[in-house]
Motif scaffolding. Structure first.
Motif, PDB file in Angstrom:
ATOM      1  N   VAL A 113      13.018 -11.056  43.394  1.00 23.99           N
ATOM      2  CA  VAL A 113      12.402 -10.130  44.350  1.00 23.99           C
ATOM      3  C   VAL A 113      13.084  -8.771  44.245  1.00 23.99           C
ATOM      4  N   VAL A 114      12.290  -7.722  44.085  1.00 22.55           N
ATOM      5  CA  VAL A 114      12.788  -6.345  43.994  1.00 22.55           C
ATOM      6  C   VAL A 114      12.531  -5.643  45.325  1.00 22.55           C
ATOM      7  N   LEU A 115      13.463  -4.796  45.727  1.00 24.69           N
ATOM      8  CA  LEU A 115      13.304  -3.981  46.933  1.00 24.69           C
ATOM      9  C   LEU A 115      13.198  -2.512  46.521  1.00 24.69           C
ATOM     10  N   PRO A 116      12.011  -2.041  46.189  1.00 28.66           N
ATOM     11  CA  PRO A 116      11.873  -0.653  45.736  1.00 28.66           C
ATOM     12  C   PRO A 116      12.183   0.339  46.859  1.00 28.66           C
ATOM     13  N   GLU A 117      12.287   1.597  46.483  1.00 26.46           N
ATOM     14  CA  GLU A 117      12.480   2.661  47.462  1.00 26.46           C
ATOM     15  C   GLU A 117      11.303   2.672  48.430  1.00 26.46           C
ATOM     16  N   ARG A 118      11.604   2.498  49.716  1.00 29.93           N
ATOM     17  CA  ARG A 118      10.569   2.505  50.751  1.00 29.93           C
ATOM     18  C   ARG A 118      11.081   3.334  51.934  1.00 29.93           C
ATOM     19  N   ALA A 119      10.219   4.171  52.479  1.00 26.28           N
ATOM     20  CA  ALA A 119      10.607   4.979  53.639  1.00 26.28           C
ATOM     21  C   ALA A 119      11.007   4.105  54.818  1.00 26.28           C
ATOM     22  N   ALA A 120      10.413   2.927  54.919  1.00 23.28           N
ATOM     23  CA  ALA A 120      10.690   2.043  56.052  1.00 23.28           C
ATOM     24  C   ALA A 120      12.168   1.674  56.142  1.00 23.28           C
ATOM     25  N   PHE A 121      12.849   1.541  55.003  1.00 21.07           N
ATOM     26  CA  PHE A 121      14.268   1.206  55.045  1.00 21.07           C
ATOM     27  C   PHE A 121      15.065   2.332  55.702  1.00 21.07           C
ATOM     28  N   HIS A 122      14.738   3.569  55.378  1.00 19.55           N
ATOM     29  CA  HIS A 122      15.478   4.706  55.920  1.00 19.55           C
ATOM     30  C   HIS A 122      15.155   4.932  57.394  1.00 19.55           C
ATOM     31  N   HIS A 123      13.877   4.901  57.749  1.00 19.46           N
ATOM     32  CA  HIS A 123      13.473   5.163  59.128  1.00 19.46           C
ATOM     33  C   HIS A 123      14.004   4.088  60.071  1.00 19.46           C
ATOM     34  N   PRO A 132       8.599   2.246  43.061  1.00 23.78           N
ATOM     35  CA  PRO A 132       7.770   1.101  43.460  1.00 23.78           C
ATOM     36  C   PRO A 132       6.866   0.575  42.348  1.00 23.78           C
ATOM     37  N   ARG A 133       6.432   1.462  41.449  1.00 24.50           N
ATOM     38  CA  ARG A 133       5.465   1.047  40.429  1.00 24.50           C
ATOM     39  C   ARG A 133       5.993   1.356  39.029  1.00 24.50           C
ATOM     40  N   ALA A 134       7.057   0.700  38.664  1.00 24.96           N
ATOM     41  CA  ALA A 134       7.632   0.910  37.334  1.00 24.96           C
ATOM     42  C   ALA A 134       8.233  -0.393  36.834  1.00 24.96           C
ATOM     43  N   PRO A 135       7.412  -1.407  36.582  1.00 27.83           N
ATOM     44  CA  PRO A 135       7.957  -2.716  36.197  1.00 27.83           C
ATOM     45  C   PRO A 135       8.803  -2.662  34.933  1.00 27.83           C
ATOM     46  N   HIS A 136       8.484  -1.726  34.037  1.00 30.45           N
ATOM     47  CA  HIS A 136       9.251  -1.656  32.783  1.00 30.45           C
ATOM     48  C   HIS A 136      10.702  -1.242  33.043  1.00 30.45           C
ATOM     49  N   GLU A 196      11.233  -5.064  61.421  1.00 25.02           N
ATOM     50  CA  GLU A 196      11.028  -4.638  62.803  1.00 25.02           C
ATOM     51  C   GLU A 196      10.301  -3.298  62.879  1.00 25.02           C
ATOM     52  N   HIS A 197      10.490  -2.480  61.854  1.00 27.05           N
ATOM     53  CA  HIS A 197       9.843  -1.168  61.820  1.00 27.05           C
ATOM     54  C   HIS A 197       8.344  -1.291  61.621  1.00 27.05           C
ATOM     55  N   GLY A 198       7.941  -2.236  60.790  1.00 23.47           N
ATOM     56  CA  GLY A 198       6.527  -2.452  60.528  1.00 23.47           C
ATOM     57  C   GLY A 198       6.321  -3.813  59.917  1.00 23.47           C
ATOM     58  N   LEU A 199       5.928  -4.778  60.739  1.00 23.86           N
ATOM     59  CA  LEU A 199       5.889  -6.175  60.327  1.00 23.86           C
ATOM     60  C   LEU A 199       4.973  -6.418  59.135  1.00 23.86           C
ATOM     61  N   GLU A 200       3.931  -5.612  59.005  1.00 24.58           N
ATOM     62  CA  GLU A 200       2.968  -5.829  57.927  1.00 24.58           C
ATOM     63  C   GLU A 200       3.165  -4.858  56.771  1.00 24.58           C
ATOM     64  N   GLY A 201       4.214  -4.045  56.811  1.00 24.30           N
ATOM     65  CA  GLY A 201       4.463  -3.088  55.738  1.00 24.30           C
ATOM     66  C   GLY A 201       4.963  -3.757  54.465  1.00 24.30           C
ATOM     67  N   LYS A 202       4.944  -3.004  53.366  1.00 24.79           N
ATOM     68  CA  LYS A 202       5.383  -3.550  52.080  1.00 24.79           C
ATOM     69  C   LYS A 202       6.864  -3.902  52.109  1.00 24.79           C
ATOM     70  N   ALA A 203       7.678  -3.031  52.701  1.00 27.22           N
ATOM     71  CA  ALA A 203       9.117  -3.311  52.760  1.00 27.22           C
ATOM     72  C   ALA A 203       9.390  -4.597  53.532  1.00 27.22           C
ATOM     73  N   ALA A 204       8.688  -4.782  54.636  1.00 24.69           N
ATOM     74  CA  ALA A 204       8.865  -6.001  55.432  1.00 24.69           C
ATOM     75  C   ALA A 204       8.495  -7.241  54.630  1.00 24.69           C
ATOM     76  N   GLY A 205       7.405  -7.161  53.899  1.00 20.20           N
ATOM     77  CA  GLY A 205       6.984  -8.290  53.075  1.00 20.20           C
ATOM     78  C   GLY A 205       7.996  -8.619  52.001  1.00 20.20           C
ATOM     79  N   GLU A 206       8.604  -7.584  51.416  1.00 27.59           N
ATOM     80  CA  GLU A 206       9.602  -7.810  50.370  1.00 27.59           C
ATOM     81  C   GLU A 206      10.872  -8.435  50.939  1.00 27.59           C
ATOM     82  N   ILE A 207      11.261  -8.004  52.140  1.00 29.94           N
ATOM     83  CA  ILE A 207      12.436  -8.608  52.771  1.00 29.94           C
ATOM     84  C   ILE A 207      12.170 -10.066  53.115  1.00 29.94           C
ATOM     85  N   ARG A 208      10.991 -10.359  53.637  1.00 30.21           N
ATOM     86  CA  ARG A 208      10.663 -11.763  53.945  1.00 30.21           C
ATOM     87  C   ARG A 208      10.673 -12.607  52.681  1.00 30.21           C
TER      88      ARG A 208
END
Length: 217
Positions: free
Chosen positions: A164-174, A140-144, A184-196
């Motif tokens: 747009v990058v989709l880093p490793e997020r637990a939300a995708f797996h759960h 998630p935190r390795a722009p280089h 749908e798992h968490g509307l305000e989560g980071k993964a959700a924001g990246e998908i939007r």
């Protein structure tokens, strides 16, 4: 109907995860479906876990059937189709690429994955369709890391990179195990924001309105 093909000639690249998340985000404002062309039927299994509902998952077992499946979906009012393609299946992947309006190539920013993208690049070039690499499942935190990967892919294979990058997020797996998506798992989560954000960018590439709805407070 706009058609997006998720392609990669490498297994385990994250095609199905990208397909179900984008198609479900599209379903928030459009009639969308997933066309599962992978013999492993991962997207279809996700649809079973979901218990039905939007987006519908339609299977397609042969390249010769794909055009007809898409035409029927369009006739029935579908506005967005996302094709989940199999790895190492040139005939199906090539047919999907020929029929799509946009190709998205999920790729982990790791040495083996980057080296394996050469076959996908050749497929993309032969299709002559707009195509972009979507980096996923990296730190998630390795722009280089993403910057170096983008320079390699752009320079060596001539592919464009989605912004747009989709880093490793637990939300995708759960979410997948429950037949859901990151949004749908968490509307305000980071993964959700990246998908939007990725869906909004994808709509721009397809000349579509996002039909975005405000996130509840």
């Amino acid at each position: 109907m706009r058609t997006i093909a998720i392609v990669s000639q490498k297994g385990g690249a994250g095609k199905t995860t990208l397909a179900v998340n984008l198609a479900t985000e599209a379903a928030r404002s459009s009639v969308s479906l997933i066309v599962d062309t992978d013999p492993q039927a991962t997207a279809s299994r996700w649809g079973q876990w979901r218990g039905g509902g939007d987006p519908e998952v339609v299977d397609c077992g042969a390249p010769t059937l794909l055009a007809g499946k898409l035409a029927k979906a369009a006739d029935l009012g579908a506005e967005v189709a996302v094709i989940d393609t199999p790895p190492h299946a040139d005939a199906m992947a090539r047919q999907a690429a020929q029929l799509a309006d946009l190709l998205l190539i999920p790729c982990r920013p790791r040495a083996f994955d980057l080296a394996a993208i050469e076959a996908t690049a050749e497929l993309v070039r032969s299709s002559r369709k707009p195509a972009f690499v979507v980096f996923n499942a990296g730190p998630p935190r390795a722009p280089h890391i993403y910057r170096d990967a983008a320079n390699l892919i752009g320079g060596e294979f001539g592919l464009e990179i989605a912004p747009v990058v989709l880093p490793e997020r637990a939300a995708f797996h759960h979410s997948v195990a429950a037949g859901l998506t990151a949004t749908e798992h968490g509307l305000e989560g980071k993964a959700a924001g990246e998908i939007r954000e990725l869906w909004a960018w994808t709509c721009g590439q397809l000349g579509m309105s996002t039909g975005a709805q405000a996130v509840p407070a």
